[in-house]
Design an enzyme around this catalytic site. Structure first.
Site, short mmCIF file in Angstrom:
data_model
loop_
_atom_site.label_atom_id
_atom_site.label_comp_id
_atom_site.label_asym_id
_atom_site.label_seq_id
_atom_site.Cartn_x
_atom_site.Cartn_y
_atom_site.Cartn_z
N ASP A 81 -34.23 69.23 34.91
CA ASP A 81 -33.85 67.94 34.33
C ASP A 81 -32.53 68.11 33.55
O ASP A 81 -32.40 69.04 32.74
CB ASP A 81 -34.98 67.50 33.38
N HIS A 82 -31.59 67.23 33.76
CA HIS A 82 -30.31 67.23 33.04
C HIS A 82 -29.62 68.60 33.03
O HIS A 82 -29.29 69.15 31.96
CB HIS A 82 -30.47 66.75 31.59
N HIS A 176 -33.05 57.48 26.30
CA HIS A 176 -34.06 58.50 26.02
C HIS A 176 -34.68 58.28 24.64
O HIS A 176 -34.05 57.70 23.77
CB HIS A 176 -33.43 59.89 26.09
N LYS A 180 -35.84 52.81 21.85
CA LYS A 180 -34.94 52.42 22.94
C LYS A 180 -34.21 51.12 22.70
O LYS A 180 -33.07 50.97 23.09
CB LYS A 180 -35.75 52.31 24.24
N ASN A 254 -38.72 58.90 35.09
CA ASN A 254 -38.80 60.04 34.16
C ASN A 254 -39.54 59.70 32.88
O ASN A 254 -39.17 58.74 32.17
CB ASN A 254 -37.39 60.48 33.76
N ASP A 256 -40.99 61.57 29.37
CA ASP A 256 -41.16 62.70 28.46
C ASP A 256 -41.74 62.21 27.13
O ASP A 256 -42.77 62.67 26.66
CB ASP A 256 -39.80 63.39 28.25
P1 13P Z 1 -38.06 59.25 27.88
O1 13P Z 1 -37.45 59.77 26.63
O2 13P Z 1 -38.04 57.76 27.93
O3 13P Z 1 -39.44 59.77 28.11
O4 13P Z 1 -37.15 59.74 29.11
C1 13P Z 1 -37.28 61.04 29.62
C2 13P Z 1 -36.20 61.41 30.57
O5 13P Z 1 -35.42 60.61 31.04
C3 13P Z 1 -36.10 62.84 30.94
O6 13P Z 1 -34.98 63.10 31.72
O1 G3H Z 2 -33.86 63.74 28.82
C1 G3H Z 2 -34.30 64.56 28.04
C2 G3H Z 2 -35.72 64.98 28.16
O2 G3H Z 2 -36.54 64.11 27.42
C3 G3H Z 2 -35.88 66.41 27.77
O3 G3H Z 2 -35.80 66.57 26.40
O4 G3H Z 2 -34.03 68.31 26.18
O5 G3H Z 2 -35.64 67.84 24.31
O6 G3H Z 2 -36.41 69.01 26.39
P1 G3H Z 2 -35.43 68.02 25.78
ZN ZN Z 3 -33.29 61.91 31.29
#
Ligand code: 13P
Ligand code: G3H
Ligand code: ZN
Length: 318
Positions: A81-82, A176, A180, A254, A256
Site C-alpha cells: 500500500d502506498h 485517509h 474525513k 481500501n 484501514d
Molecule cells: P482509511 O483511512 O479510510 O481506512 O483508508 C485507508 C487507505 O486508503 C489505505 O491505503
Molecule cells: O493510507 C494509509 C494507510 O492507512 C496505512 O497507514 O501508513 O499508518 O500504516 P500507515
Molecule cells: Zn490509501
C-alpha cells in the site's frame, strides 16, 4: 491461494468491489482470514511501508505464509500500500507480493507517468500487478500531506495508456483517517461519483481503486468515547455510497481506519470492564473476533461476500 489483484479484478469488475484491508500484526491477520472465510469472500491484504517497519517486513511475510497454510481455502492478493519506487522494487524482488501500489501522485503528471512506467516494467516482468494513483486525496498519506485534487478523467486515459498500470486509484473526495469531512456551512458533503462514471465511460473495463474508504461508524466512535476515548467530530464515507461503487468499475476499496477503531473500542472497553486483567490473550481473542465480524460485514456491503468458490474455481484453473 495468493493471486494478483489484476486476476481478482477480472472476476469482480462491474459486479462488486473487493475489500483491501491494512494489516500490521497477528491478531488483525487472523481476524482478516476468519472474517473473509466466514463471508466467503476473496480479499486483498495490504501492507503499508509503516507496517513493514513496525516489526520487520520478514514477520509480515512469515505470518501471512502461515495464515495461507492455516486457512487453505482463502483466495487473496498480497499488496504493498502506498509504495515509493524503492519499496516497490523490494516487494517485486521478494517474490511474495502479488501486487504493488506505486504512489507518485504528488509528482507532476509527466513524472508520475515516468515513475509508474518504470515500476510497471519491473513488476510485469515478474507477474506482479501495479496500482497507481492520479489526483490527490485530502489528509495525510503516509508521510505526504496533501490537499484534495480530484482525478481528471481526460488525464486518466493518457496516464493509463502511457504508464501501463493495471488499476488506478482515483481521488473523488475521500481522505485517509477518521476525520474525513469537515462540516462547513453551505457546503454539501459527498463524493464525486461523477468522476468515477466519466473514467468508466472513457476506460471501460479498467479497474478503479478507492482509498480512504473507512466509514467511521458513529456507534463505534460513541463506544470509544464512552470508554475514555476523545475522538471528536470523527466522520467517514457512508456505506451506501461504497456499496454502489462496485457496480461502477471500482474493484478495490481500501479500509484501514475502521479496523483501528475496532481495535481501540475492544481494548478500551476491555480494560474499563476488567481492570484486574493483564493477560494480553484475554483481550486479543475478542479483538480477533470483532475484527473478523467487521471484515465479514464490509464484504457483505461491498458485494464480494459469497463469491469465494466461484473466484477460486476461475483462478485455480489458470
Ligand atoms: P482509511 O483511512 O479510510 O481506512 O483508508 C485507508 C487507505 O486508503 C489505505 O491505503
Ligand atoms: O493510507 C494509509 C494507510 O492507512 C496505512 O497507514 O501508513 O499508518 O500504516 P500507515
Ligand atoms: Zn490509501
Amino acid at each position: 491461494m495468493i493471486v494478483t489483484t489484476a486476476k481478482l479484478f477480472r472476476c469482480a469488475y462491474g459486479k462488486y468491489a473487493i475489500g483491501a484491508y491494512n494489516i500490521n500484526n497477528l491478531e488483525q491477520t487472523v481476524g482478516l482470514f476468519q472474517g473473509s472465510l466466514q463471508s466467503k469472500a476473496p480479499f486483498i491484504l495490504q501492507i503499508s511501508k509503516g507496517a513493514r517497519k513496525y516489526s520487520d517486513k520478514r514477520f509480515m511475510e512469515g505470518m501471512i505464509r502461515a495464515a495461507e497454510q492455516v486457512f487453505p481455502e482463502a483466495v487473496f492478493a498480497v499488496h504493498l500500500d502506498h509504495g515509493d519506487e524503492e519499496t516497490c522494487y523490494d516487494c517485486i524482488k521478494s517474490g511474495f507480493y502479488s501486487s504493488v501500489m506505486i504512489d507518485a501522485s504528488h509528482h507532476e503528471f509527466a513524472e508520475n507517468i515516468a515513475i509508474t512506467k518504470r515500476v510497471v516494467d519491473a513488476a510485469h516482468a515478474k507477474g506482479v500487478s501495479v496500482e497507481a494513483e492520479l489526483g490527490q486525496l485530502g489528509g495525510v498519506e503516509e508521510d505526504i500531506v496533501g490537499s484534495v485534487k480530484l482525478t481528471d478523467p481526460e488525464q486518466a486515459v493518457e496516464f493509463v495508456k502511457k504508464s501501463g498500470c493495471d488499476s488506478l486509484a482515483v481521488a473523488i473526495g475521500t481522505s485517509h483517517g477518521a476525520f474525513k469531512f469537515k462540516a462547513e456551512p453551505g457546503k454539501k458533503l459527498g463524493l464525486h461519483f461523477d468522476v468515477v462514471e466519466k473514467i468508466k465511460a472513457k476506460l471501460p473495463g479498467f479497474p478503479m481503486v478507492l482509498h480512504g474508504s473507512s466509514s467511521v461508524p458513529k456507534a463505534e466512535v460513541s463506544r470509544i468515547n464512552a470508554a475514555g476515548g476523545k475522538l471528536k467530530d470523527a466522520s467517514g464515507v457512508p456505506e451506501e455510497d461504497l456499496a454502489q461503487a462496485g457496480k461502477m468499475g471500482v474493484c478495490k476499496v481500501n479500509i484501514d481506519t475502521d479496523g483501528r477503531l475496532v481495535w481501540t473500542r475492544v481494548h478500551r472497553e476491555f480494560f474499563r470492564d476488567f481492570p484486574e486483567k493483564f493477560d494480553l490473550r484475554d483481550v486479543g481473542k475478542p479483538f480477533m473476533d470483532a475484527y473478523a465480524q467487521m471484515i465479514a460485514g464490509k464484504n457483505q456491503m461491498l458485494g464480494s461476500a459469497g463469491h469465494l468458490d466461484e473466484v477460486r474455481a476461475a483462478l485455480g484453473k489458470k
